[in-house]
Scaffold this active site. Structure first.
Site, PDB file in Angstrom:
ATOM      1  N   ARG A 160      41.629  29.783  46.733  1.00 34.31           N
ATOM      2  CA  ARG A 160      41.948  28.491  46.003  1.00 34.31           C
ATOM      3  C   ARG A 160      43.033  27.721  46.777  1.00 34.31           C
ATOM      4  O   ARG A 160      44.094  27.196  46.421  1.00 34.31           O
ATOM      5  CB  ARG A 160      42.825  28.921  44.795  1.00 34.31           C
ATOM      6  CG  ARG A 160      42.072  29.609  43.937  1.00 34.31           C
ATOM      7  CD  ARG A 160      40.890  28.932  43.141  1.00 34.31           C
ATOM      8  NE  ARG A 160      40.456  29.631  41.802  1.00 34.31           N
ATOM      9  CZ  ARG A 160      39.147  30.522  42.086  1.00 34.31           C
ATOM     10  NH1 ARG A 160      38.841  30.676  43.214  1.00 34.31           N
ATOM     11  NH2 ARG A 160      39.062  31.278  41.020  1.00 34.31           N
ATOM     12  N   CYS A 200      42.016  28.472  35.193  1.00 32.06           N
ATOM     13  CA  CYS A 200      43.109  29.134  35.079  1.00 32.06           C
ATOM     14  C   CYS A 200      44.389  28.729  35.801  1.00 32.06           C
ATOM     15  O   CYS A 200      44.317  27.847  36.595  1.00 32.06           O
ATOM     16  CB  CYS A 200      42.777  30.621  36.116  1.00 32.06           C
ATOM     17  SG  CYS A 200      41.632  31.578  35.365  1.00 32.06           S
ATOM     18  N   GLU A 229      48.159  27.813  39.909  1.00 32.16           N
ATOM     19  CA  GLU A 229      46.835  27.490  40.595  1.00 32.16           C
ATOM     20  C   GLU A 229      46.555  26.016  40.298  1.00 32.16           C
ATOM     21  O   GLU A 229      46.433  25.120  41.159  1.00 32.16           O
ATOM     22  CB  GLU A 229      45.550  28.129  40.147  1.00 32.16           C
ATOM     23  CG  GLU A 229      44.393  27.797  40.637  1.00 32.16           C
ATOM     24  CD  GLU A 229      43.018  28.266  40.067  1.00 32.16           C
ATOM     25  OE1 GLU A 229      42.979  29.615  40.026  1.00 32.16           O
ATOM     26  OE2 GLU A 229      42.427  27.566  39.737  1.00 32.16           O
TER      27      GLU A 229
HETATM   28  N1  EPU Z   1      41.846  40.284  31.420  1.00 24.99           N
HETATM   29  C1  EPU Z   1      42.523  40.909  30.229  1.00 24.99           C
HETATM   30  N2  EPU Z   1      43.320  39.852  29.446  1.00 24.99           N
HETATM   31  C2  EPU Z   1      43.202  38.513  29.680  1.00 24.99           C
HETATM   32  C3  EPU Z   1      42.335  38.204  30.724  1.00 24.99           C
HETATM   33  C4  EPU Z   1      41.632  38.950  31.693  1.00 24.99           C
HETATM   34  O1  EPU Z   1      42.683  42.031  30.166  1.00 24.99           O
HETATM   35  O2  EPU Z   1      43.811  37.704  29.059  1.00 24.99           O
HETATM   36  C5  EPU Z   1      41.099  41.364  32.194  1.00 24.99           C
HETATM   37  C6  EPU Z   1      39.508  41.356  32.015  1.00 24.99           C
HETATM   38  O3  EPU Z   1      39.127  42.055  31.062  1.00 24.99           O
HETATM   39  C7  EPU Z   1      39.078  41.656  33.591  1.00 24.99           C
HETATM   40  C8  EPU Z   1      40.310  41.213  34.535  1.00 24.99           C
HETATM   41  O4  EPU Z   1      41.224  40.908  33.626  1.00 24.99           O
HETATM   42  O5  EPU Z   1      38.900  43.362  33.616  1.00 24.99           O
HETATM   43  C9  EPU Z   1      39.869  39.936  35.148  1.00 24.99           C
HETATM   44  O6  EPU Z   1      39.492  38.965  34.393  1.00 24.99           O
HETATM   45  P1  EPU Z   1      38.350  37.819  34.552  1.00 24.99           P
HETATM   46  O7  EPU Z   1      37.029  38.689  34.995  1.00 24.99           O
HETATM   47  O8  EPU Z   1      38.213  37.125  33.292  1.00 24.99           O
HETATM   48  O9  EPU Z   1      38.768  37.262  35.940  1.00 24.99           O
HETATM   49  P2  EPU Z   1      40.057  36.735  36.509  1.00 24.99           P
HETATM   50  O10 EPU Z   1      40.591  37.192  37.460  1.00 24.99           O
HETATM   51  O11 EPU Z   1      41.019  36.503  35.256  1.00 24.99           O
HETATM   52  C10 EPU Z   1      39.072  34.681  38.138  1.00 24.99           C
HETATM   53  C11 EPU Z   1      39.361  33.464  38.498  1.00 24.99           C
HETATM   54  C12 EPU Z   1      38.434  32.313  37.569  1.00 24.99           C
HETATM   55  C13 EPU Z   1      36.889  32.722  37.689  1.00 24.99           C
HETATM   56  C14 EPU Z   1      36.775  34.342  36.950  1.00 24.99           C
HETATM   57  C15 EPU Z   1      35.321  34.650  37.348  1.00 24.99           C
HETATM   58  C16 EPU Z   1      41.546  32.922  39.165  1.00 24.99           C
HETATM   59  C17 EPU Z   1      42.861  32.661  38.818  1.00 24.99           C
HETATM   60  N3  EPU Z   1      40.691  33.147  38.121  1.00 24.99           N
HETATM   61  O12 EPU Z   1      39.486  35.039  36.525  1.00 24.99           O
HETATM   62  O13 EPU Z   1      38.697  31.182  37.930  1.00 24.99           O
HETATM   63  O14 EPU Z   1      36.251  31.915  37.018  1.00 24.99           O
HETATM   64  O15 EPU Z   1      37.551  35.072  37.945  1.00 24.99           O
HETATM   65  O16 EPU Z   1      35.305  34.835  38.934  1.00 24.99           O
HETATM   66  O17 EPU Z   1      41.215  33.420  40.227  1.00 24.99           O
HETATM   67  C18 EPU Z   1      39.957  29.154  37.858  1.00 24.99           C
HETATM   68  O18 EPU Z   1      40.144  29.189  39.137  1.00 24.99           O
HETATM   69  O19 EPU Z   1      40.575  28.041  37.429  1.00 24.99           O
HETATM   70  C19 EPU Z   1      39.102  30.131  37.091  1.00 24.99           C
HETATM   71  C20 EPU Z   1      39.150  30.230  35.794  1.00 24.99           C
END
Ligand code: EPU
Length: 311
Positions: free
Chosen positions: A173, A225, A302
């Site tokens: 990012r 995010c 972000e």
């Molecule tokens: N989780 C929770 N509670 C929540 C949200 C997430 O427990 O409220 C847990 C999920 O169950 C999972 C873990 O946290 O076990 C990771 O969550 P997720 O797979 O949704 O991925 P993330 O790390 O939260 C990142 C990126 C997203 C991208 C997804 C898929 C960032 C900040 N976020 O989310 O990117 O779409 O992976 O690759 O890097 C963005 O950059 O705007 C964005 C949405």
């Protein structure tokens, strides 16, 4: 053509639909238009800010002393195939050139139609190519920076220039040009994609989209995010574990589906959304403080905040 409009409303130019107005909006459709940009900026005054699809922005209300630079090169135009080469593993790579103004969903649809693989994870990501480069957008293992082989940019110091690999750096990012500059606008991006088939590319996109729809509030007004993931941890999970999922301040709340999404609750019966920025700033400060108190981790934003960062 270069077109200048006075006092643009900012909220409609963002996916979050929050923000006041700027001094002017300068829309540029082609690289040649950028020759006239320095004069226009000098005439209008204010601080230049490049605005693409507005999908990663939280903007303050009121009359902001900002001038929007809209690099809309190639908006609505199909990418161009520049050539093919074989990579080290013997796979065929196709280099394409897409304009900064092309919408990401249109780029993804074109990739699917041409059976070109490499950006499937970005399915459902809004915004335009320029912003996706400038933020190094990524999801499900795919990043725009990871595919970038060439770039045409405007900088106030050097005007329009084509850059090759090594003249920028892209990390999680984050995207920066190697040569120092006050700011830059992307005009065109060259991307290296892998030859596949339309069916395979579509299937991969469908699978990512299903996962995304289950985990993210894709139909709401958000800017994606809001905090970066710290290291290998998920900001969403940290916020959730701190009890912030669903936390609300007036018209804004952290999504019940994914705590790292700031949602702007726009209701047809509530035309007046004044105070949304203040509410968002308050909610994000509280969320960041709560996580820090609980875990010692200071989350970084972000989403970009205009006119200046919150933290
Ligand atoms: N989780 C929770 N509670 C929540 C949200 C997430 O427990 O409220 C847990 C999920 O169950 C999972 C873990 O946290 O076990 C990771 O969550 P997720 O797979 O949704 O991925 P993330 O790390 O939260 C990142 C990126 C997203 C991208 C997804 C898929 C960032 C900040 N976020 O989310 O990117 O779409 O992976 O690759 O890097 C963005 O950059 O705007 C964005 C949405």
């Amino acid at each position: 053509m270069m077109r200048i409009a006075p006092s643009p409303s900012l909220a409609p130019l963002t996916t979050l639909r929050i923000g006041g107005s700027a001094l002017a909006e300068i829309r540029l459709d082609a690289p040649a238009d950028f020759d006239r940009l320095p004069d226009a900026l000098a005439r209008i005054g204010g601080e230049p800010r490049v605005l693409g699809g507005g999908s990663n922005l939280l903007i303050a209300e009121g009359e902001l002393p900002l001038v929007l630079v809209r690099s809309l090169c190639g908006a609505g135009q199909e990418p161009v195939i520049l050539g093919e080469s074989a990579d080290k593993a013997g796979q065929t790579r196709v280099i394409i050139r897409a304009g900064a103004g092309l919408r990401m969903p249109a780029l993804l649809a074109w990739c699917a139609g041409h059976g070109l693989s490499g950006l499937e994870g970005l399915i459902g990501v809004p915004g335009r190519v320029g912003g996706a480069v400038a933020m190094n957008a990524g999801a499900y293992g795919d990043t725009v920076g990871g595919r970038l082989t060439g770039l045409t940019v405007f900088t106030p110091e050097r005007g329009v220039r084509r850059l090759s690999s090594g003249e920028w750096s892209a990390s999680y990012r984050h995207f920066a040009l190697s040569a120092p500059c006050a700011w830059f606008a992307v005009l065109e991006a060259e991307l290296s994609l892998t030859v596949s088939t339309p069916d395979r590319v579509r299937a991969a996109m469908g699978e990512r989209l299903t996962r995304k729809r289950a985990a993210q509030p894709v139909t709401m007004h958000t800017a994606g995010c809001v905090f970066k993931n710290p290291g290998n941890l998920s900001a969403g999970r940290l916020l959730d574990e701190a009890g912030l999922r669903g936390a609300r301040r007036g018209p804004v709340y952290l999504s019940g589906l994914h705590a790292n999404f700031l949602v702007h609750d726009i209701r047809p019966d509530r035309a007046d959304t004044k105070g949304s920025f203040a509410a968002a700033a308050e909610l994000l400060a509280e969320a960041r403080e709560t996580v820090a108190r609980r875990t010692g981790i200071n989350l970084d934003m972000e989403v970009k905040v205009w006119p200046c960062p919150l933290f």
